[in-house]
Design a protein around this motif. Structure first.
Motif, mmCIF file in Angstrom:
data_model
loop_
_atom_site.group_PDB
_atom_site.id
_atom_site.type_symbol
_atom_site.label_atom_id
_atom_site.label_comp_id
_atom_site.label_asym_id
_atom_site.label_seq_id
_atom_site.Cartn_x
_atom_site.Cartn_y
_atom_site.Cartn_z
ATOM 1 N N CYS A 138 0.831 -1.208 0.000
ATOM 2 C CA CYS A 138 0.000 0.000 0.000
ATOM 3 C C CYS A 138 0.868 1.261 0.000
ATOM 4 C CB CYS A 138 -0.936 -0.001 1.201
ATOM 5 S SG CYS A 138 -2.242 -1.254 1.168
ATOM 6 N N ARG A 170 -5.749 -7.890 -0.764
ATOM 7 C CA ARG A 170 -6.969 -7.141 -1.101
ATOM 8 C C ARG A 170 -7.593 -6.520 0.131
ATOM 9 N NH1 ARG A 170 -7.687 -11.589 -4.723
ATOM 10 N NH2 ARG A 170 -8.990 -12.659 -3.186
ATOM 11 N N ALA A 173 -5.578 -3.496 1.130
ATOM 12 C CA ALA A 173 -5.773 -2.430 0.144
ATOM 13 C C ALA A 173 -7.130 -1.764 0.335
ATOM 14 C CB ALA A 173 -5.649 -2.989 -1.268
ATOM 15 N N GLU A 174 -8.150 -2.544 0.667
ATOM 16 C CA GLU A 174 -9.479 -1.982 0.891
ATOM 17 C C GLU A 174 -9.476 -1.078 2.115
ATOM 18 O OE1 GLU A 174 -13.416 -1.000 0.559
ATOM 19 O OE2 GLU A 174 -12.048 -1.907 -0.905
ATOM 20 N N SER A 175 -8.745 -1.457 3.157
ATOM 21 C CA SER A 175 -8.696 -0.625 4.354
ATOM 22 C C SER A 175 -7.913 0.660 4.101
ATOM 23 C CB SER A 175 -8.050 -1.400 5.505
ATOM 24 O OG SER A 175 -6.667 -1.634 5.267
ATOM 25 N N ARG A 177 -8.169 2.422 1.188
ATOM 26 C CA ARG A 177 -8.735 2.857 -0.088
ATOM 27 C C ARG A 177 -8.678 4.363 -0.304
ATOM 28 N NH1 ARG A 177 -12.656 1.067 3.269
ATOM 29 N NH2 ARG A 177 -14.322 2.488 3.890
ATOM 30 N N ASN A 178 -8.413 5.136 0.750
ATOM 31 C CA ASN A 178 -8.323 6.589 0.584
ATOM 32 C C ASN A 178 -6.888 7.085 0.460
ATOM 33 O OD1 ASN A 178 -11.166 6.962 0.770
ATOM 34 N ND2 ASN A 178 -11.038 6.829 3.009
ATOM 35 N N ARG A 179 -5.923 6.175 0.447
ATOM 36 C CA ARG A 179 -4.520 6.570 0.315
ATOM 37 C C ARG A 179 -4.199 6.905 -1.133
ATOM 38 N NH1 ARG A 179 -0.530 4.979 4.036
ATOM 39 N NH2 ARG A 179 0.844 4.810 2.240
ATOM 40 N N ALA A 182 -4.438 4.351 -4.379
ATOM 41 C CA ALA A 182 -5.333 3.240 -4.035
ATOM 42 C C ALA A 182 -6.015 2.663 -5.270
ATOM 43 C CB ALA A 182 -6.374 3.697 -3.015
ATOM 44 N N GLY A 183 -6.392 3.521 -6.207
ATOM 45 C CA GLY A 183 -7.046 3.041 -7.423
ATOM 46 C C GLY A 183 -6.110 2.177 -8.255
ATOM 47 N N ARG A 186 -5.765 -1.225 -6.564
ATOM 48 C CA ARG A 186 -6.921 -2.100 -6.789
ATOM 49 C C ARG A 186 -6.861 -2.722 -8.181
ATOM 50 N NH1 ARG A 186 -9.700 2.000 -3.932
ATOM 51 N NH2 ARG A 186 -10.349 2.977 -5.881
ATOM 52 N N SER A 187 -6.506 -1.917 -9.172
ATOM 53 C CA SER A 187 -6.381 -2.448 -10.537
ATOM 54 C C SER A 187 -5.282 -3.501 -10.615
ATOM 55 C CB SER A 187 -6.077 -1.307 -11.520
ATOM 56 O OG SER A 187 -7.137 -0.375 -11.562
#
Length: 306
Positions: A138, A170, A173-175, A177-179, A182-183, A186-187
């Protein structure tokens, strides 16, 4: 020439802090002698133990690292042995982060960060304090491209000594998600695959898919008779096509070369078509490798009796 007085017992590994040395009765003049090096403020390490390389710099800084700090970002990735770009491997500074949103460390030779990580998020790997590898990925997301993140992610779930799992990557990464990044992360995680052996295998796999080919299976076991099982780097099971990436060690190490010859012979004798690829075939988005694999798959679609 006056001989150097031996140092008294100090907790060291092999580096030690100036404060620990002072507590053991070492004078400031002794700490300035030529047999000791001061890579960081307040840190000393015997010159014979310090080569200026990555590991020795980490060990030297560990001696003065605050209990609420740990190595992070690219530095932590290298400690874990993740596959990261050369530009990160060549950074002269060490990345260190403060836990619990504490003040970022400041020192010459250090890039400081503040983080919301807590003590439970920290691990000791190879004797050095680092965040869990999921958190490290992350942290890297803001600095890497999607492809670079896939490569780093694959190395987290590699075949030998995996450090994590896709589900754990995953979830972390979800936790986060605002860093930043992050997008992209996820990709990337949608394309991360377990059981890889090298960064170049990942590069080749991505190039084949981006070139319009089906995605091969990574390191699939293949039975070649008499109970013998081999692993193909990238396998098209239905077409019985194996794509092998040959790194430099396949060429320069005689034993590896000999094993490769026998391995490929066994695969071909069992009816598999083997396409060998090396670094020279990866230029221009691996157009040559993609063309050769496409031709092999098309040929197998028409003529394979298996």
């Amino acid at each position: 020439m006056r001989s150097l007085e031996p140092l008294p017992p100090i907790h060291r590994s092999p580096a030690f802090s100036v404060s620990a040395a002072a507590a053991a009765g070492v004078s400031s003049s002794r700490l300035r002698r030529s047999d000791l090096v001061a890579p960081f403020h307040g840190s000393r390490i015997p010159a014979a133990s310090f080569d200026g390389g990555f590991r020795s710099r980490c060990v030297a800084y560990r001696a003065v690292m605050h209990p609420e700090h740990c190595f992070s970002h690219a530095t932590a990735a290298i400690i874990y042995g993740l596959s990261v770009p050369r530009r990160m491997q060549e950074e002269a500074e060490l990345h260190v982060c403060a836990l619990n949103s504490g003040r970022a460390p400041r020192s010459t030779g250090v890039i400081g960060h503040k983080s919301k990580l807590i003590a439970d998020d920290v691990r000791v790997h190879a004797g050095l304090r680092v965040p869990g590898v999921e958190h490290v990925l992350c942290q890297l997301a803001a600095s890497l491209t999607v492809e670079e993140l896939v490569i780093a992610g694959d190395s987290c779930v590699r075949r030998t000594n995996p450090l994590s799992s896709p589900s754990r990557l995953r979830a972390t990464a979800e936790s986060a998600r605002n860093r930043p990044g992050a997008g992209a992360l996820r990709s990337a995680l949608e394309r991360v695959r377990i059981d890889t052996d090298s960064a170049m295998e990942t590069v080749l796999r991505l190039a084949l898919v981006d070139g319009g080919l089906p995605e091969p299976v990574v390191n699939r076991p293949i039975q070649v008779g008499s109970g013998v099982e081999l692993h193909g780097d990238l396998v098209y099971v239905e077409k019985r096509v194996v794509v092998e990436y040959d790194g430099d060690h396949h060429r320069t190490e005689q034993r590896q070369y000999d094993l490769d010859v026998d391995r490929i012979w066994a695969l071909e004798a069992s009816g598999w078509r083997v396409i060998r690829v090396n670094r020279s075939h990866l230029a221009n988005r691996a157009s040559l490798a993609v063309a050769r694999v496409r031709a092999a798959l098309a040929e197998r679609g028409r003529n394979t009796p298996y």
